[in-house]
Design a protein around this motif. Structure first.
Motif, short mmCIF file in Angstrom:
data_model
loop_
_atom_site.label_atom_id
_atom_site.label_comp_id
_atom_site.label_asym_id
_atom_site.label_seq_id
_atom_site.Cartn_x
_atom_site.Cartn_y
_atom_site.Cartn_z
N ALA A 178 0.80 -1.19 0.04
CA ALA A 178 0.10 -0.07 0.07
C ALA A 178 0.78 1.32 0.05
O ALA A 178 0.54 2.17 -0.67
CB ALA A 178 -0.73 0.12 1.14
N ALA A 179 1.97 1.29 0.88
CA ALA A 179 2.78 2.49 0.96
C ALA A 179 3.42 2.71 -0.58
O ALA A 179 3.60 3.93 -0.77
CB ALA A 179 3.86 2.26 1.99
N LYS A 180 4.10 1.75 -1.09
CA LYS A 180 4.56 1.83 -2.54
C LYS A 180 3.46 2.18 -3.45
O LYS A 180 3.87 2.96 -4.46
CB LYS A 180 5.23 0.37 -2.72
N ASN A 181 2.43 1.60 -3.41
CA ASN A 181 1.50 2.09 -4.64
C ASN A 181 1.08 3.43 -4.13
O ASN A 181 0.51 4.21 -5.24
CB ASN A 181 0.23 1.00 -4.28
N ALA A 182 0.94 3.75 -2.98
CA ALA A 182 0.68 5.23 -2.70
C ALA A 182 1.71 6.24 -3.31
O ALA A 182 1.14 7.33 -3.86
CB ALA A 182 0.39 5.50 -1.07
N LYS A 241 4.11 11.85 0.03
CA LYS A 241 5.05 10.92 -0.71
C LYS A 241 6.25 10.66 0.43
O LYS A 241 6.42 9.46 0.54
CB LYS A 241 5.41 11.34 -2.07
N ASP A 242 6.91 11.54 1.00
CA ASP A 242 7.77 11.08 1.77
C ASP A 242 7.32 10.49 2.99
O ASP A 242 7.99 9.31 3.45
CB ASP A 242 8.65 12.48 2.52
N TYR A 243 6.01 10.72 3.63
CA TYR A 243 5.78 9.80 4.56
C TYR A 243 5.40 8.35 4.26
O TYR A 243 5.80 7.59 4.74
CB TYR A 243 4.22 10.53 5.07
N TYR A 244 4.83 8.23 3.15
CA TYR A 244 4.77 6.80 2.51
C TYR A 244 6.11 6.12 2.20
O TYR A 244 6.28 4.96 2.43
CB TYR A 244 3.91 6.72 1.24
N LEU A 253 0.95 9.14 -6.11
CA LEU A 253 1.20 10.48 -5.89
C LEU A 253 2.02 10.99 -6.96
O LEU A 253 1.97 12.02 -7.27
CB LEU A 253 1.88 10.60 -4.54
N ASP A 254 2.89 10.02 -7.58
CA ASP A 254 3.44 10.60 -8.56
C ASP A 254 2.85 10.97 -9.70
O ASP A 254 3.17 12.12 -10.55
CB ASP A 254 4.61 9.36 -9.14
N LYS A 294 7.05 12.89 9.18
CA LYS A 294 6.79 13.45 7.61
C LYS A 294 5.06 13.74 7.74
O LYS A 294 4.73 14.71 6.94
CB LYS A 294 7.01 12.52 6.74
N TRP A 295 4.49 12.82 8.31
CA TRP A 295 2.77 13.07 8.43
C TRP A 295 2.47 14.22 8.91
O TRP A 295 1.64 15.06 8.51
CB TRP A 295 2.22 11.67 9.11
N ASP A 296 3.13 14.68 10.06
CA ASP A 296 2.84 15.91 10.80
C ASP A 296 3.32 17.02 10.02
O ASP A 296 2.48 18.17 9.87
CB ASP A 296 3.70 15.98 12.18
N GLU A 297 4.39 17.12 9.19
CA GLU A 297 4.62 18.02 8.28
C GLU A 297 3.32 18.24 6.98
O GLU A 297 3.26 19.38 6.81
CB GLU A 297 5.92 17.84 7.53
N TYR A 298 3.17 17.07 6.65
CA TYR A 298 2.17 17.18 5.56
C TYR A 298 0.86 17.70 6.16
O TYR A 298 0.31 18.64 5.57
CB TYR A 298 1.77 15.66 5.04
#
Length: 175
Positions: free
Chosen positions: A90-94, A123-126, A98-99, A148-152
């Motif tokens: 899921a993380a890689k697909n996300a 994307k950095d989060y994933y 996002l790309d 990274k999530w918090d930054e997003y």
């Protein structure tokens, strides 16, 4: 001559009054257009959020499910490993999604740029999630991913607040 000057004065007064009246209408029209434009941006942002969450919740849910297995003694190692595999995929697909994801063309350029920067943070989060799972699928450390999530979340919140909208809680929106 006095009648001529009096007539000229009245005509001047009427012209000036007419110009001021037109300026008032121009200001009202501009204000109305700005309000309509602000309203349009708000609607587009809300539509964008709906589209975004419907697209990306499918990736976040397996990650959340895997995180729930960490430290849960009732989860078997096999179940945790399966959840880790699903979360990794899921993380890689996300990241791939996002790309290819583009914000709505109807957004003003400055808003679109801010939105794109926020998506880069996501994307950095994933990427961090995938790295954490690959490093230790039994008990992944999501500290870096959470940063990274918090930054997003901060970036997307600021974007919405700058448009006079309530900042969405993206963790809830994507769950």
């Amino acid at each position: 001559m006095k009648k001529f000057l009096l007539a000229l004065g009245l005509i001047s007064a009427l012209v000036i009054a007419g110009c001021q009246s037109d300026d008032g209408k121009d200001k009202e029209e501009k204000a109305s257009e700005e309000n309509a434009s602000d309203s349009d941006v708000k609607l587009v942002l809300l539509d964008e959020q709906a589209n975004f969450t419907s697209t990306f919740s499918q990736f976040q849910q397996p990650i959340n499910a895997y995180q729930a297995t960490i430290g849960d003694e009732e989860v078997t190692p096999e179940d945790r490993a399966a959840a880790a595999d699903e979360a990794l995929v899921a993380a890689k697909n996300a990241q791939t999604e996002l790309d290819n994801y583009k914000p709505s063309a109807d957004l003003p350029d400055d808003v679109k740029d801010s939105y794109t920067k926020a998506l880069t943070m996501l994307k950095d989060y994933y990427s961090e999630v995938a790295s954490a799972i690959e490093a230790n699928a039994d008990a992944a450390d999501f500290t870096s991913a959470q940063a990274k999530w918090d930054e997003y979340q901060s970036a997307i919140g600021t974007l919405y607040e700058n448009s006079d909208l309530l900042a969405p809680n993206m963790a809830d929106a994507l769950s």
